[in-house]
Every structure is written in structure tokens, then in C-alpha cells.
Design a protein around this motif. Structure first.
Motif, PDB file in Angstrom:
ATOM      1  N   PRO A   2       0.821  -1.218   0.000  1.00 53.61           N
ATOM      2  CA  PRO A   2       0.000   0.000   0.000  1.00 53.61           C
ATOM      3  C   PRO A   2       0.849   1.259   0.000  1.00 53.61           C
ATOM      4  CG  PRO A   2       0.034  -1.016   2.179  1.00 53.61           C
ATOM      5  CD  PRO A   2       0.678  -1.992   1.245  1.00 53.61           C
ATOM      6  N   ARG A   3       0.295   2.320  -0.570  1.00 55.87           N
ATOM      7  CA  ARG A   3       0.971   3.618  -0.575  1.00 55.87           C
ATOM      8  C   ARG A   3       0.508   4.402   0.644  1.00 55.87           C
ATOM      9  NH1 ARG A   3      -1.192   6.088  -5.613  1.00 55.87           N
ATOM     10  NH2 ARG A   3      -2.810   4.520  -5.306  1.00 55.87           N
ATOM     11  N   ASP A 249      -9.135  -5.307   0.038  1.00 56.80           N
ATOM     12  CA  ASP A 249      -9.077  -5.465  -1.422  1.00 56.80           C
ATOM     13  C   ASP A 249      -9.718  -4.296  -2.165  1.00 56.80           C
ATOM     14  OD1 ASP A 249      -7.684  -7.812  -1.367  1.00 56.80           O
ATOM     15  OD2 ASP A 249      -9.450  -9.110  -1.550  1.00 56.80           O
ATOM     16  N   LYS A 250     -10.728  -3.667  -1.564  1.00 50.47           N
ATOM     17  CA  LYS A 250     -11.439  -2.596  -2.248  1.00 50.47           C
ATOM     18  C   LYS A 250     -10.832  -1.211  -1.988  1.00 50.47           C
ATOM     19  CE  LYS A 250     -15.806  -5.128  -2.400  1.00 50.47           C
ATOM     20  NZ  LYS A 250     -17.228  -5.174  -1.973  1.00 50.47           N
ATOM     21  N   LYS A 252      -7.022  -0.943  -1.076  1.00 52.99           N
ATOM     22  CA  LYS A 252      -5.560  -0.991  -1.020  1.00 52.99           C
ATOM     23  C   LYS A 252      -4.864  -0.314  -2.196  1.00 52.99           C
ATOM     24  CE  LYS A 252      -5.264  -5.698  -2.921  1.00 52.99           C
ATOM     25  NZ  LYS A 252      -4.852  -7.098  -2.615  1.00 52.99           N
ATOM     26  N   HIS A 253      -5.615  -0.019  -3.259  1.00 55.25           N
ATOM     27  CA  HIS A 253      -5.027   0.676  -4.414  1.00 55.25           C
ATOM     28  C   HIS A 253      -4.945   2.184  -4.207  1.00 55.25           C
ATOM     29  CE1 HIS A 253      -9.361   1.015  -4.880  1.00 55.25           C
ATOM     30  NE2 HIS A 253      -9.176   2.031  -5.698  1.00 55.25           N
TER      31      HIS A 253
END
Length: 370
Positions: A2-3, A249-250, A252-253
Motif C-alpha cells: 500500500p501507498r 481489497d477494495k 488498497k489501491h
């Protein structure tokens, strides 16, 4: 991975200062104000060491960053001069953000003050329509922040955000900044029921709208409507719940931005726990601080276990005392980390470490790091 990054200062040398500070914490993203958040004074953005700052970002692998709009912008105000200032100043901030090459500017939606919520929601939407019509030549999205519900601020529910978005003509330019402390304080159960909260958000607003997450623990229980941030793990939300958010999952981007408090016994020693929080949440604590860091946390575990002190119980009990016992609050207003720091110092547990280093290890202990 993760950022995760930090809220950093844009003072002195602008983007260069901000990127250098963020890099010192091990950030992979960061958030800035392009000037003081409490006033309208601004240096020309062209003089803010932008290219030098971008060079530091490239060196440390920091790509997408975030700008936060000033607190003084209130699109919900019924006062014409306040409303007009908000529109004009937000347009200026969007242009400055665009010059930096940043694509998200976080905005507190606004407060209805002496009117009512229905008026405020429409007023905010009207303001956003005017703002966006005047900055069509930019590529910046306005990320409406989820709010805690203190006073008359709006955006305290997903439904209020959806109402604003629905009244904005160019709403493809609107995203959402989800603040963990704020939605917890607004009454959403992200500790025990994160999936249900996200499902509800998806139905009402749409998960595709989320552009950034503010990652903050809370000094108050769910539904308090207070908006008081705590260091990660040292509040009512807790490390485990926040770690699930970062790695969901929804989500982490997305870029995650820490706005946790600076702590310390003296002003000159106050520092945020950003470096430790980033490392613990990204699973890189041993790489960042070395094996000795993990050994020190294990030492803290044994030290507090002998005193029958468990990290989550201690944190919640301390906040409960400070919330309910006025006499204790007046006599001893120390928060969880400060109380534990004082215990460590009194026992001489880490005589070779400074205050920041001890607090970093306490942050690891709050996280249950192994």
C-alpha cells in the motif's frame, strides 16, 4: 504494497520541503496545503521549488500526492461574502494544485452555520457548480471529505455526500476522501463491520468515487461526533482495524494519508509517529528500524505483561477515564502513550533511547508487532 504517507509542511521551500520531510518518514505518498490552511496568504506557486521537489519524489518513488484545501473555505455559508471568498479561493487553490501536477484536492464540504442542513447541502452544491465552471482548464478532482459531524458541518453521512454530488452538474470531477476517524466518530462501525460500511458506501455513493483515505485513529468512541485524531493504535479504532482498512481489497489501491497528532513532552521534542506508523502498517518495521526495534517491542511486551497491562484494554480504559471522570481528567489528562512513556522512563527501561525512539516502540507495542 500500500501507498502510505504523511501530512507534511509546504513552508520554507515549498514542494522541496514537503517531499524531503515525507521521505524522512519513509512515505510513498504525501499530502500538503499549498499555504497556511487558516488564511488566504499565498506565495506564487511558481516560486515553490516545484521541480526540486519532484526530483526528491522521483528519487524516493513517491508518485501520486494530494493537496488539501484550506479550512477557511466554507461553501455552505449563507453569507454572500464568505461564500464568494470560498468560491474564489477554492478556484485559486485548484489552479495551484494543477500547476503541481496533482489530481486530487481534498475539501471539507462546508457548514450550514445559522441555517439548516437542507440549505447547506444545496449551497455547497451551488458553490461547487460555480467553482468547477471556472476551472474547466484544469485536471483536478475535488475530493469531498467524510466529516465527523461536529457543529453544523456537512458530509457527516454518506447520504449527505451523495446529495451534494447529485446536485453538481459536472460531478465527474468530484471524488471522496474517506477519513477513518471521521466516519468512526460519525457512527460507522469500521472496527467490527468494515465490509458492511463499504457496501453501504458503495450503494449510496459508489466505491469508485473514493480517491484518497485519511488514516487516523480516534480519541473518542464510535458516534461521538468529535473529530479528535489519535496516533495509530492509541485510539478507539485500534491498529488491527486500521491495518484491515489499508490492506482491504477494495481500498488498497488508494493513497493513504496519516494526519495523526504530533506528540512529545516538550514542544521542541514533539514529533509525529509517521515513520513507525508507515512501517508497521506496510509491514516493513524490521527493514526500516532493524531487528533491535522488534526486540525492544518484545521487551515492552514482557515489561507490561508483568504489570498486567494489555495494549487495547489500557488504551480504551484510559480514554474512558478521560471521558467520564472529570476529576481524573483535571488531575491527570495524560493520554495513553504519554502515560506509558512516563512508566518506561520511571523504570529506566531504555536509557539509551530518546523520547521519539521510545514512542516509536510504544507505537509498535500498540500494534501488537511481533
Amino acid at each position: 504494497m500500500p501507498r502510505i504517507g504523511s501530512h507534511v509542511s509546504f513552508s520554507d521551500k515549498g514542494l522541496l520541503n514537503a517531499a524531503t520531510e515525507a521521505a524522512s518518514y519513509g512515505s510513498s505518498t504525501f499530502m500538503v496545503y499549498t499555504g497556511a490552511p487558516q488564511n488566504t496568504r499565498r506565495k506564487p506557486i511558481e516560486e515553490q521549488f516545484v521541480e526540486e521537489g519532484k526530483a526528491v519524489m522521483d528519487e524516493h518513488g513517491m508518485g501520486e500526492i494530494i493537496v488539501h484545501a484550506p479550512y477557511i473555505i466554507n461553501l455552505g455559508s449563507y453569507k454572500e461574502d464568505t461564500f464568494e471568498l470560498a468560491v474564489r479561493f477554492l478556484q485559486e487553490e485548484i489552479r495551484r494544485t494543477d500547476y503541481l501536477g496533482v489530481r486530487q484536492i481534498v475539501l471539507h464540504p462546508g457548514a450550514f452555520t445559522e441555517m439548516d442542513a437542507e440549505f447547506g447541502l444545496k449551497r455547497i452544491a451551488d458553490g461547487l457548480n460555480v467553482v468547477l465552471a471556472g476551472v474547466k482548464d484544469t485536471q483536478v478532482n475535488i475530493a469531498l471529505e467524510t466529516m465527523a459531524g461536529k457543529g453544523t458541518e456537512l458530509g457527516r453521512s454518506f447520504e449527505e455526500l451523495a446529495a451534494i454530488i447529485g446536485m453538481v452538474e459536472d460531478n465527474g470531477r468530484l471524488s471522496v476522501c474517506m477519513d477513518t476517524c471521521h466516519i468512526h466518530d460519525a457512527g460507522y462501525d469500521i472496527i467490527n463491520n468494515l465490509d458492511a460500511v463499504l457496501e453501504h458506501f458503495d450503494k449510496v455513493v459508489g466505491l469508485n468515487r473514493i480517491g484518497v483515505v485519511h488514516l487516523n485513529d480516534s480519541k473518542n468512541p464510535k458516534g461521538a461526533g468529535k473529530d479528535r485524531h489519535a496516533p495509530v493504535g492509541a485510539g478507539w479504532i485500534g491498529f488491527d482495524a486500521m491495518n484491515r482498512i489499508v490492506h482491504h481489497d477494495k481500498l488498497k489501491h488508494l493513497p493513504f494519508i496519516l494526519e495523526t497528532p504530533w506528540i512529545g513532552k516538550e514542544d521542541r521534542t514533539q514529533r509525529p509517529m509517521y515513520a513507525a506508523e508507515i512501517a508497521l502498517l506496510s509491514g516493513t518495521a524490521e527493514k526500516r528500524f532493524g531487528a533491535g526495534f522488534m526486540e525492544d517491542i518484545e521487551r515492552l511486551e514482557h515489561f507490561f505483561a508483568k504489570r498486567d497491562v494489555q495494549h487495547r484494554d489500557f488504551v480504551l480504559q484510559t480514554w474512558e477515564v478521560l471521558k467520564t471522570d472529570a476529576k481524573a481528567k483535571k488531575a491527570d489528562a495524560r493520554e495513553p502513550m504519554e502515560r506509558l512513556y512516563d512508566t518506561v522512563i520511571a523504570e529506566g527501561l531504555f536509557p539509551e533511547l530518546n523520547e521519539e525512539e521510545i514512542n516509536q516502540r510504544l507505537t509498535g507495542w500498540f500494534a501488537g508487532a511481533k
